[in-house]
Design an enzyme around this catalytic site. Structure first.
Site, PDB file in Angstrom:
ATOM      1  N   HIS A  48       0.829  -1.207   0.000  1.00  0.00           N
ATOM      2  CA  HIS A  48       0.000   0.000   0.000  1.00  0.00           C
ATOM      3  C   HIS A  48       0.868   1.262   0.000  1.00  0.00           C
ATOM      4  O   HIS A  48       0.547   2.256  -0.675  1.00  0.00           O
ATOM      5  CB  HIS A  48      -0.924  -0.028   1.219  1.00  0.00           C
ATOM      6  CG  HIS A  48      -1.689   1.233   1.420  1.00  0.00           C
ATOM      7  ND1 HIS A  48      -1.420   2.118   2.434  1.00  0.00           N
ATOM      8  CD2 HIS A  48      -2.718   1.777   0.721  1.00  0.00           C
ATOM      9  CE1 HIS A  48      -2.256   3.140   2.365  1.00  0.00           C
ATOM     10  NE2 HIS A  48      -3.040   2.974   1.338  1.00  0.00           N
ATOM     11  N   GLU A  51       2.111   1.892  -3.431  1.00  0.00           N
ATOM     12  CA  GLU A  51       1.023   2.455  -4.240  1.00  0.00           C
ATOM     13  C   GLU A  51       1.014   3.984  -4.118  1.00  0.00           C
ATOM     14  O   GLU A  51       0.875   4.705  -5.113  1.00  0.00           O
ATOM     15  CB  GLU A  51      -0.314   1.880  -3.788  1.00  0.00           C
ATOM     16  CG  GLU A  51      -1.522   2.500  -4.473  1.00  0.00           C
ATOM     17  CD  GLU A  51      -2.743   2.576  -3.581  1.00  0.00           C
ATOM     18  OE1 GLU A  51      -3.370   3.645  -3.535  1.00  0.00           O
ATOM     19  OE2 GLU A  51      -3.064   1.562  -2.917  1.00  0.00           O
ATOM     20  N   HIS A  52       1.165   4.485  -2.900  1.00  0.00           N
ATOM     21  CA  HIS A  52       1.227   5.934  -2.695  1.00  0.00           C
ATOM     22  C   HIS A  52       2.454   6.538  -3.365  1.00  0.00           C
ATOM     23  O   HIS A  52       2.373   7.577  -4.028  1.00  0.00           O
ATOM     24  CB  HIS A  52       1.278   6.238  -1.192  1.00  0.00           C
ATOM     25  CG  HIS A  52      -0.054   6.300  -0.532  1.00  0.00           C
ATOM     26  ND1 HIS A  52      -0.601   7.459  -0.056  1.00  0.00           N
ATOM     27  CD2 HIS A  52      -0.964   5.318  -0.271  1.00  0.00           C
ATOM     28  CE1 HIS A  52      -1.791   7.212   0.486  1.00  0.00           C
ATOM     29  NE2 HIS A  52      -2.026   5.913   0.366  1.00  0.00           N
ATOM     30  N   GLU A 126      -3.874   8.422   6.952  1.00  0.00           N
ATOM     31  CA  GLU A 126      -4.896   7.498   6.434  1.00  0.00           C
ATOM     32  C   GLU A 126      -5.197   6.407   7.452  1.00  0.00           C
ATOM     33  O   GLU A 126      -6.357   6.034   7.668  1.00  0.00           O
ATOM     34  CB  GLU A 126      -4.422   6.888   5.110  1.00  0.00           C
ATOM     35  CG  GLU A 126      -5.475   6.066   4.409  1.00  0.00           C
ATOM     36  CD  GLU A 126      -5.003   5.531   3.070  1.00  0.00           C
ATOM     37  OE1 GLU A 126      -5.802   4.860   2.391  1.00  0.00           O
ATOM     38  OE2 GLU A 126      -3.824   5.762   2.700  1.00  0.00           O
TER      39      GLU A 126
END
Length: 430
Positions: A48, A51-52, A126
């Site tokens: 994840h 991905e950022h 997040e």
């Protein structure tokens, strides 16, 4: 009939596309076989995080330039990470496809991995956002309850402890291994030419940076057997108790998946479903109540969620258990089954009017090595499911002794008291 084209590059990357002459747009996605179940505990959340970081610049484009280019195209650019794959996708007017794929190829194959500390803070925010959203966080708890210490039981988003400390070297090494061409599928749908898409992918591969790891490391260890059912409770001063009851499900290759999809629609997946009608519409005990189904390479997840106030908790859980038990006992009428079939078929057919959905269908099938069925075949498979099959799968998967439970709320004893009639052994063991 097959209406898609498939090519495999010498590097091992696969490209699949579907041409739609009646649209003026193109949807394209890079599907990478890298998800949270592929991570070691010490790097949990790195899929994840990467991905950022793909959006934070490459050797040719800064983060701002990437944003400005896609805004200038009038297009969409986004990404998502799941337990088994990462997706970077875009939707643009068809005449801007070459520019979009040029930028996307750099993002996927040649990220600069700069501004790490700034993006750490974004991901930490997040994570904090999810911590403040119990209706979302409880799904991480039920996954942990069902799968235990297996990577499938960890949150896709990662943990603050890992994200705040994971070094650039670990990130780059994971990217070099998982983002290797043989572990990537490019899918496209819209007013496109397949050979052009293949050519654009080939150009992007020439700019690939990083060193690939051992291909043997890409093998995904299977879940041999799920652990015994467990209970997870997180105390928070919430107005509602947020509850999930769940159990291991079936894999995406299991022929019973059509019966499970119908079970989901009948139990809690639509406005006329049993849980929605009995708990929300008739009694007003919940605003949000539904069932859920996930399917992975070798297993799956099935369950129900409800959010309700303390005075309704015991009764709402009892109603949910009664509805599951009623289906498991074989009480499914022809009219209810037919409505669920038409609902499921209609949602699938309507979604096919979206180029993004068509791209997702192609890419996900290929990256997960699933059979790519025609729409006619899917409709036929749904129509062929009999009531007995739905009831049998309900009894097999949602049998009380298989259920794990997760809850976020103010009082664990209250929750255990409400849970005890539903899963006596689990509540007493706690």
């Amino acid at each position: 009939m097959q209406n898609w084209s498939l090519s495999e590059l010498d590097s091992g990357e696969r490209v699949i596309s579907e041409r739609l002459d009646h649209v003026r747009s193109a949807a394209v996605g890079y599907w990478i076989g890298a998800g949270s179940r592929d991570e070691e505990a010490a790097e949990a959340g790195v899929s994840h995080f990467i991905e950022h970081l793909l959006f934070k610049g490459t050797g040719r484009y800064t983060a701002l330039e990437i944003a400005e280019i896609f805004d200038g195209l009038g297009g969409e650019l986004n990404a998502a990470t799941s337990r088994e794959h990462t997706l970077v996708y875009a939707r643009v007017p068809d005449h801007h496809l070459e520019v979009a794929m040029d930028v996307m190829g750099d993002m996927v194959f040649a990220p600069a991995f700069e501004d790490l500390d700034a993006e750490r803070e974004v991901v930490l925010e997040e994570i904090a956002m999810y911590d403040d959203a119990p209706q979302e966080l409880v799904h991480d708890l039920i996954a942990e309850a069902i799968f235990g210490d297996h990577p499938l039981g960890r949150p896709v988003i990662g943990t603050a402890e890992v994200i705040s400390t994971i070094p650039r070297e670990t990130i780059a090494r994971y990217h070099g291994l998982r983002y290797s061409p043989g572990n990537i599928v490019v899918a496209a749908a819209g007013n496109i030419d397949h050979e052009q898409v293949v050519e654009l992918v080939g150009r992007a591969l020439e700019r690939r940076t990083g060193v690939a790891g051992d291909v043997a490391d890409l093998l995904r260890p299977p879940l041999v057997q799920a652990p015994p059912p467990r209970l997870r409770f997180l105390r928070k001063d919430t107005e509602q108790y947020h509850v999930c009851l769940g159990a291991p499900g079936i894999s995406r290759s299991d022929r019973r998946r059509f019966a499970v999809s119908l079970l989901d629609a009948i139990l809690g997946g639509s406005a006329s479903s049993r849980l929605f009608q009995e708990i929300r519409e008739k009694r007003g005990m919940a605003y949000s109540v539904y069932s859920f189904v996930s399917q992975y390479t070798d297993t799956g997840q099935v369950g129900v969620y409800l959010g309700t106030r303390e005075e309704n908790l015991a009764e709402a859980l009892a109603i949910a258990a009664d509805q599951v038990a009623d289906l498991a006992a074989g009480n499914l009428g022809a009219r209810e089954l037919e409505r669920a079939k038409e609902n499921l078929k209609g949602r699938i057919l309507l979604s096919m009017e979206s180029t993004s959905t068509r791209m997702n269908r192609l890419g996900k099938s290929l990256i997960t090595d699933s059979e790519l069925l025609s729409l006619d075949r899917i409709v036929a498979e749904i129509d062929a499911v009999e009531a007995e099959s739905v009831c049998e799968i309900a009894a097999a998967l949602l049998e009380p002794d298989r259920l794990s439970a997760a809850c976020i709320g103010p009082d664990e004893e209250r929750f255990l008291a409400a849970l005890e009639p539903v899963t006596p052994g689990l509540a007493r063991a706690a």
